[in-house]
Motif scaffolding. Structure first.
Motif, PDB file in Angstrom:
ATOM      1  N   TRP A  28       0.973  -1.251   0.138  1.00  0.00           N
ATOM      2  CA  TRP A  28       0.048  -0.087   0.224  1.00  0.00           C
ATOM      3  C   TRP A  28       1.003   1.387  -0.071  1.00  0.00           C
ATOM      4  O   TRP A  28       1.217   1.689   1.197  1.00  0.00           O
ATOM      5  CB  TRP A  28      -1.065   0.086   1.294  1.00  0.00           C
ATOM      6  CG  TRP A  28      -1.782  -1.040   1.470  1.00  0.00           C
ATOM      7  CD1 TRP A  28      -1.501  -2.002   2.250  1.00  0.00           C
ATOM      8  CD2 TRP A  28      -3.030  -1.452   0.794  1.00  0.00           C
ATOM      9  NE1 TRP A  28      -2.623  -3.213   2.019  1.00  0.00           N
ATOM     10  CE2 TRP A  28      -3.551  -2.667   1.272  1.00  0.00           C
ATOM     11  CE3 TRP A  28      -3.838  -0.693  -0.130  1.00  0.00           C
ATOM     12  CZ2 TRP A  28      -5.012  -3.067   0.766  1.00  0.00           C
ATOM     13  CZ3 TRP A  28      -5.130  -1.309  -0.435  1.00  0.00           C
ATOM     14  CH2 TRP A  28      -5.650  -2.362   0.089  1.00  0.00           C
ATOM     15  N   GLY A 159      -8.789   3.460   5.112  1.00  0.00           N
ATOM     16  CA  GLY A 159      -8.092   3.415   3.764  1.00  0.00           C
ATOM     17  C   GLY A 159      -6.704   2.244   4.063  1.00  0.00           C
ATOM     18  O   GLY A 159      -6.336   1.896   4.987  1.00  0.00           O
ATOM     19  N   PRO A 163     -10.150  -1.313   6.225  1.00  0.00           N
ATOM     20  CA  PRO A 163     -11.110  -0.999   5.420  1.00  0.00           C
ATOM     21  C   PRO A 163     -12.209  -0.438   6.374  1.00  0.00           C
ATOM     22  O   PRO A 163     -13.296   0.263   5.679  1.00  0.00           O
ATOM     23  CB  PRO A 163     -11.560  -2.444   5.279  1.00  0.00           C
ATOM     24  CG  PRO A 163     -11.302  -3.370   6.482  1.00  0.00           C
ATOM     25  CD  PRO A 163     -10.030  -2.783   6.833  1.00  0.00           C
ATOM     26  N   LYS A 174     -14.165   2.312   3.818  1.00  0.00           N
ATOM     27  CA  LYS A 174     -12.860   3.269   3.456  1.00  0.00           C
ATOM     28  C   LYS A 174     -13.415   3.616   1.946  1.00  0.00           C
ATOM     29  O   LYS A 174     -13.040   4.677   1.252  1.00  0.00           O
ATOM     30  CB  LYS A 174     -11.769   2.465   3.378  1.00  0.00           C
ATOM     31  CG  LYS A 174     -11.705   1.194   2.469  1.00  0.00           C
ATOM     32  CD  LYS A 174     -10.282   0.531   2.391  1.00  0.00           C
ATOM     33  CE  LYS A 174     -10.227  -0.440   1.380  1.00  0.00           C
ATOM     34  NZ  LYS A 174      -8.916  -1.151   1.403  1.00  0.00           N
ATOM     35  N   ASP A 175     -13.997   2.976   1.192  1.00  0.00           N
ATOM     36  CA  ASP A 175     -14.400   3.164  -0.264  1.00  0.00           C
ATOM     37  C   ASP A 175     -15.430   4.172  -0.500  1.00  0.00           C
ATOM     38  O   ASP A 175     -15.502   5.244  -1.236  1.00  0.00           O
ATOM     39  CB  ASP A 175     -14.853   1.965  -1.183  1.00  0.00           C
ATOM     40  CG  ASP A 175     -13.583   0.795  -1.240  1.00  0.00           C
ATOM     41  OD1 ASP A 175     -12.514   1.197  -1.147  1.00  0.00           O
ATOM     42  OD2 ASP A 175     -14.035  -0.284  -0.973  1.00  0.00           O
ATOM     43  N   ASP A 203      -6.599   4.837  -2.001  1.00  0.00           N
ATOM     44  CA  ASP A 203      -6.682   3.758  -0.940  1.00  0.00           C
ATOM     45  C   ASP A 203      -5.157   3.462  -0.442  1.00  0.00           C
ATOM     46  O   ASP A 203      -4.500   2.387  -0.650  1.00  0.00           O
ATOM     47  CB  ASP A 203      -7.385   2.391  -2.074  1.00  0.00           C
ATOM     48  CG  ASP A 203      -7.783   1.426  -0.704  1.00  0.00           C
ATOM     49  OD1 ASP A 203      -7.709   1.607   0.315  1.00  0.00           O
ATOM     50  OD2 ASP A 203      -7.985   0.171  -1.342  1.00  0.00           O
ATOM     51  N   TYR A 204      -5.102   4.308   0.751  1.00  0.00           N
ATOM     52  CA  TYR A 204      -3.709   4.085   1.486  1.00  0.00           C
ATOM     53  C   TYR A 204      -4.187   4.584   2.728  1.00  0.00           C
ATOM     54  O   TYR A 204      -5.079   5.354   2.885  1.00  0.00           O
ATOM     55  CB  TYR A 204      -2.778   4.740   0.953  1.00  0.00           C
ATOM     56  CG  TYR A 204      -2.766   6.027   0.531  1.00  0.00           C
ATOM     57  CD1 TYR A 204      -2.757   7.126   1.420  1.00  0.00           C
ATOM     58  CD2 TYR A 204      -3.075   6.611  -0.827  1.00  0.00           C
ATOM     59  CE1 TYR A 204      -2.803   8.494   1.003  1.00  0.00           C
ATOM     60  CE2 TYR A 204      -3.146   7.965  -1.188  1.00  0.00           C
ATOM     61  CZ  TYR A 204      -3.063   8.932  -0.201  1.00  0.00           C
ATOM     62  OH  TYR A 204      -3.209  10.087  -0.557  1.00  0.00           O
TER      63      TYR A 204
END
Length: 443
Positions: A28, A159, A163, A174-175, A203-204
């Motif tokens: 990541w 992130g 999640p 997170k999304d 996405d980190y």
């Protein structure tokens, strides 16, 4: 002799069978660090050390064997050139990271969660100063009137390997919150006199303290952390807004005063106050005053945001709640945390997965933020200048109706009444249509 050899072979085979398998590997890359995650079949013990010339990080994992294919990992955007591994001492596994530069390593193990099993996590941090901090310069945006913009830093929770909450259909918090944060940032940037910055754009994972550090580096006037709530049963629902609790403020004040490196940190995004060189009592008083003012402002903007959310969604509680969330603990920046709904509730999970619903929530948040700062604009900003000179905010004169607008909402935004708007525009009722342009009377 033959019997003894058979026993040794059997013991050796049992040891091999008992070895914990390394089943997967993920990378990541984030602006301030790169996270390497090894999925393990069970909990593992490990040791780690660095080597120079060339730069390497060695990870020795006890009683482990490799099942994952390290060669297939995409290392782009990370400081890792190659991942090698080999058995060690018969039962252990040695993993070597060939690095592009020296890094500061940090490692820990994680227990299983809803999405992953046991994990060994290795963070690779740039020793020369994180890219997160080096790449950020104070945000001072001048508009056409020569006044600075109000800076809103928007933080998408969780992130990367974290999640957040996961809904019954597998929707990850997170999304959802990253998409909502990006939508809110777009709305903020479209509003005259405002500039938005995101703590994360992909996405980190970013550490909780680093999120507030980013807000301070951007000279934020407001910090908004976006999340989705969850509960062990599916029944709870509704949006919430949180500000820092007094208990959280007390502990944070003590932490700031106890750590000498904080003394030179500025209190007040524009650099209005510093603890450097102050004696203990005066520093405590100044910090307490700043924290109290920050909480009061947070409650004000939180109430405004909650009121707007209540017009488009169900609320979990009727008022702004207070808790000791780490991301709210900036003594110099008004900060709120918005729980957009319960992702553990099937209906709200479905809504939060829909773009139209996220846009509706983001617009309500923007309206709440805008309402608050129109009433209490920070000095030196466009909105402060407009208020001092009896001018509007860029919508005064005429306004084009957007999707989701109501006449009462437009009236509230422009500090007027529905009846005044109807009279000013010769309207017989309060119905409006998308694309319709209405005239706004001067305030």
């Amino acid at each position: 002799m033959r019997i003894a050899l058979c026993i040794l072979l059997a013991l050796s085979a049992s040891v091999v069978q008992a070895a914990t398998k390394i089943e997967g590997v993920r990378i990541w890359p984030a602006p301030d660090h790169t996270r390497l995650v090894l999925d393990t079949a069970g909990k593992v013990d490990h040791n780690m050390f660095s080597l120079s010339s060339p730069s390497r990080l060695v990870i020795d994992i006890k009683n482990a064997a490799k099942r994952a294919d390290f060669s297939k990992v995409d290392l782009s955007g990370s400081p890792i050139k190659r991942i090698r591994s080999a058995p060690r001492n018969g039962t252990d596994l040695r993993v070597v990271l060939d690095l592009k530069t020296d890094i500061k390593p940090r490692s820990f193990v994680l227990e299983p969660n809803q999405q992953y099993g046991h994990r060994l996590v290795v963070d690779l941090i740039d020793e020369s100063g994180t890219r997160l901090e080096k790449d950020v310069s104070p945000t001072v945006t001048q508009n056409s009137a020569g006044k600075r913009d109000i800076v809103v830093v928007i933080d998408a929770g969780h992130g990367g390997e974290d999640p957040g909450a996961i809904g019954p259909r597998g929707t990850r918090e997170k999304d959802v919150v990253l998409k909502m944060a990006k939508t809110l940032a777009e709305l903020v940037n479209q509003q005259p006199g405002f500039t938005a910055k995101l703590t994360r754009t992909g996405d980190y994972y970013i550490g909780l303290r680093n999120r507030t550090i980013l807000a301070r580096k951007h000279n934020a006037d407001l910090f908004v952390s976006v999340h989705a709530d969850a509960f062990r049963t599916p029944q709870p629902s509704g949006a919430s807004v949180f500000a820092l609790s007094q208990r959280g403020a007390t502990s944070e004040t003590a932490r700031w005063l106890a750590q000498s490196e904080n003394r030179s940190d500025l209190i007040g995004g524009a650099g209005a106050l510093s603890l450097e060189g102050r004696d203990e009592m005066l520093a405590g008083v100044l910090l307490d005053l700043s924290m109290t003012a920050s909480i009061n402002a947070s409650l004000g903007v939180g109430s405004s945001v909650l009121g707007q959310l209540g017009s488009v969604a169900k609320l979990h509680k009727p008022g702004v709640e207070q808790a000791a969330f780490a991301v709210l603990k900036s003594p110099d920046i008004p900060s709120i945390l918005v729980e957009a709904g319960f992702i553990s509730n099937p209906k709200e999970e479905k809504n939060l997965s829909a773009e139209w619903y996220r846009e509706k929530l983001a617009k309500a948040m923007m309206d709440g933020i805008h309402d608050y700062f129109r009433r209490s604009p920070p000095p030196g900003t466009l909105l402060a200048w407009q208020k001092e000179n009896g001018k509007g905010d860029g919508r005064v004169g005429q306004y084009r109706i957007q999707r989701g607008d109501t006449l009462s909402g437009v009236a509230r935004e422009n500090q007027t009444t529905v009846s005044e708007l109807m009279r000013f525009n010769g309207m017989n009722d309060d119905r409006v249509m998308v694309g319709q342009t209405i005239r706004i009377p001067s305030s």
